[in-house]
Design an enzyme around this catalytic site. Sequence first.
Site, PDB file in Angstrom:
ATOM      1  N   ASP A  27       0.821  -1.215   0.000  1.00  0.00           N
ATOM      2  CA  ASP A  27       0.000   0.000   0.000  1.00  0.00           C
ATOM      3  C   ASP A  27       0.859   1.272   0.000  1.00  0.00           C
ATOM      4  OD1 ASP A  27      -2.297   1.479   0.011  1.00  0.00           O
ATOM      5  OD2 ASP A  27      -2.717   1.217   2.145  1.00  0.00           O
ATOM      6  N   GLY A  30       0.259   5.397  -4.540  1.00  0.00           N
ATOM      7  CA  GLY A  30      -0.281   6.697  -4.955  1.00  0.00           C
ATOM      8  C   GLY A  30       0.285   7.823  -4.114  1.00  0.00           C
ATOM      9  N   TRP A  32       3.035   7.849  -2.383  1.00  0.00           N
ATOM     10  CA  TRP A  32       4.472   7.977  -2.657  1.00  0.00           C
ATOM     11  C   TRP A  32       4.681   8.897  -3.868  1.00  0.00           C
ATOM     12  CZ3 TRP A  32       7.539   6.972  -6.902  1.00  0.00           C
ATOM     13  CH2 TRP A  32       8.916   6.858  -6.681  1.00  0.00           C
ATOM     14  N   HIS A  44       2.912   3.248  -8.992  1.00  0.00           N
ATOM     15  CA  HIS A  44       2.750   1.824  -9.305  1.00  0.00           C
ATOM     16  C   HIS A  44       4.001   1.273 -10.008  1.00  0.00           C
ATOM     17  CE1 HIS A  44      -1.215   2.036  -7.750  1.00  0.00           C
ATOM     18  NE2 HIS A  44      -1.690   2.791  -8.722  1.00  0.00           N
ATOM     19  N   SER A  73     -10.832  -6.890  -6.052  1.00  0.00           N
ATOM     20  CA  SER A  73     -12.042  -6.820  -6.885  1.00  0.00           C
ATOM     21  C   SER A  73     -12.649  -5.411  -6.840  1.00  0.00           C
ATOM     22  CB  SER A  73     -13.058  -7.893  -6.464  1.00  0.00           C
ATOM     23  OG  SER A  73     -13.002  -8.131  -5.088  1.00  0.00           O
ATOM     24  N   GLU A  74     -12.291  -4.634  -5.822  1.00  0.00           N
ATOM     25  CA  GLU A  74     -12.784  -3.250  -5.719  1.00  0.00           C
ATOM     26  C   GLU A  74     -11.929  -2.275  -6.557  1.00  0.00           C
ATOM     27  OE1 GLU A  74     -12.137  -5.112  -2.787  1.00  0.00           O
ATOM     28  OE2 GLU A  74     -14.246  -5.701  -2.705  1.00  0.00           O
ATOM     29  N   TRP A  76     -11.220  -2.178  -9.570  1.00  0.00           N
ATOM     30  CA  TRP A  76     -11.755  -1.839 -10.898  1.00  0.00           C
ATOM     31  C   TRP A  76     -12.429  -0.479 -10.881  1.00  0.00           C
ATOM     32  CZ3 TRP A  76      -9.952  -4.842 -14.579  1.00  0.00           C
ATOM     33  CH2 TRP A  76      -9.675  -6.179 -14.309  1.00  0.00           C
ATOM     34  N   LEU A 138      10.177 -21.025  -3.931  1.00  0.00           N
ATOM     35  CA  LEU A 138       9.165 -20.073  -3.457  1.00  0.00           C
ATOM     36  C   LEU A 138       7.890 -20.181  -4.302  1.00  0.00           C
ATOM     37  CD1 LEU A 138       8.317 -17.448  -1.854  1.00  0.00           C
ATOM     38  CD2 LEU A 138       9.287 -16.171  -3.789  1.00  0.00           C
ATOM     39  N   ARG A 195       1.665  -4.950   6.049  1.00  0.00           N
ATOM     40  CA  ARG A 195       1.076  -3.861   5.247  1.00  0.00           C
ATOM     41  C   ARG A 195       1.905  -2.601   5.414  1.00  0.00           C
ATOM     42  NH1 ARG A 195      -5.185  -2.455   4.218  1.00  0.00           N
ATOM     43  NH2 ARG A 195      -4.842  -0.690   2.835  1.00  0.00           N
ATOM     44  N   SER A 203      -8.565  -4.858   4.573  1.00  0.00           N
ATOM     45  CA  SER A 203      -9.127  -4.488   3.272  1.00  0.00           C
ATOM     46  C   SER A 203      -9.551  -5.697   2.432  1.00  0.00           C
ATOM     47  CB  SER A 203      -8.128  -3.625   2.483  1.00  0.00           C
ATOM     48  OG  SER A 203      -7.808  -2.469   3.197  1.00  0.00           O
TER      49      SER A 203
HETATM   50  C1  FPP Z   1      -1.717   0.202  -3.420  1.00  0.00           C
HETATM   51  O1  FPP Z   1      -1.308   1.529  -3.517  1.00  0.00           O
HETATM   52  C2  FPP Z   1      -1.303  -0.572  -4.579  1.00  0.00           C
HETATM   53  C3  FPP Z   1      -2.143  -1.135  -5.507  1.00  0.00           C
HETATM   54  C4  FPP Z   1      -3.615  -1.031  -5.470  1.00  0.00           C
HETATM   55  C5  FPP Z   1      -1.658  -1.874  -6.659  1.00  0.00           C
HETATM   56  C6  FPP Z   1      -0.373  -2.611  -6.441  1.00  0.00           C
HETATM   57  C7  FPP Z   1       0.257  -2.773  -7.738  1.00  0.00           C
HETATM   58  C8  FPP Z   1       1.591  -2.863  -7.973  1.00  0.00           C
HETATM   59  C9  FPP Z   1       2.659  -2.894  -6.964  1.00  0.00           C
HETATM   60  C10 FPP Z   1       2.058  -2.905  -9.366  1.00  0.00           C
HETATM   61  C11 FPP Z   1       1.543  -3.992 -10.237  1.00  0.00           C
HETATM   62  C12 FPP Z   1       1.481  -5.363  -9.672  1.00  0.00           C
HETATM   63  C13 FPP Z   1       2.200  -6.434 -10.078  1.00  0.00           C
HETATM   64  C14 FPP Z   1       1.907  -7.800  -9.519  1.00  0.00           C
HETATM   65  C15 FPP Z   1       3.278  -6.324 -11.068  1.00  0.00           C
HETATM   66  P1  FPP Z   1      -2.424   2.662  -3.645  1.00  0.00           P
HETATM   67  O2  FPP Z   1      -2.573   3.022  -5.084  1.00  0.00           O
HETATM   68  O3  FPP Z   1      -3.680   2.218  -2.974  1.00  0.00           O
HETATM   69  O4  FPP Z   1      -1.738   3.820  -2.865  1.00  0.00           O
HETATM   70  P2  FPP Z   1      -2.464   4.973  -2.033  1.00  0.00           P
HETATM   71  O5  FPP Z   1      -3.164   4.287  -0.893  1.00  0.00           O
HETATM   72  O6  FPP Z   1      -1.322   5.818  -1.592  1.00  0.00           O
HETATM   73  O7  FPP Z   1      -3.391   5.667  -2.952  1.00  0.00           O
END
Ligand code: FPP
Length: 248
Positions: A27, A30, A32, A44, A73-74, A76, A138, A195, A203
């Site tokens: 988590d 965004g 970051w 990402h 699933s959320e 999307w 692994l 987390r 979540s």
């Molecule tokens: C949470 O950060 C992250 C995600 C919802 C997506 C995680 C995806 C990746 C690390 C990249 C792609 C995955 C793979 C398997 C290659 P957030 O966007 O919720 O951050 P925020 O809470 O700061 O908005």
Amino acid sequence: MDSALAKSSAIEFAPEQLPAHIGVIMDGNGRWAQARGKHRTEGHRAGVEALRRLITCAVEFDIKYLTIFSFSSENWQRPQDEVNTILGLMKKFVASDVGTFVKNNVRIRILGSRDGLSASVLKMISDAEGRTAHCTGLQLNVAFNYGARTELVDAVKAIAARVADGSLGIDEIDEEQLSSALYTAELPDPDVIFRTSGEQRLSNFLLWQAAYSEFVFSEEFWPDFDRTSFISLLDAYANRKRRFGCVG
Ligand code: FPP
């Protein structure tokens, strides 16, 4: 992931101090990015690099199972360009890293609902699972299009269908039956759920499986995760006393 992974480490943990199964909620991508004046999607991208570091560490420390929450699933419901970026990154990640996974004996499994997924996403899933099916090191479980409540509802439906067709009696329904109807059927429960980003919640991740998991939270955003973070996680876990409802 490094193509040749060093097995030696200056940090020693006794095998019984290490978790067999680690669940990770990655988590803070965004936030970051926003903290650096960048678009969320840059977070990402940086998150994928952090994921590579995580997998490298898990291989180095001989962790047996790693389950990452990559897309719920959320998720999307996020803006379409962000959804497209995450899906694109996943496809690129599988295409570019699957050879390294094989070299390092890493098996990939995708956990989640396949309903409604596009042909290209289904192909990515079958490529990743198929090309690493023989690997015995692994096991990397990627929770994708995953929601624990849907997983539980689907499991209950599967069990109800067996009761309806007479192959299972109501008295035979127990925890083992339910566990084996989940996406995680062949996996041990996670020993620890980790987390990042300071949030302290599940979540909708592994709700059933986390009944006796330890929880470790860190303040750093996911893209900042590195080997030091991983060792802190192992250290925190090694210092926990697990009692599973007993007296220790
Ligand atoms: C949470 O950060 C992250 C995600 C919802 C997506 C995680 C995806 C990746 C690390 C990249 C792609 C995955 C793979 C398997 C290659 P957030 O966007 O919720 O951050 P925020 O809470 O700061 O908005």
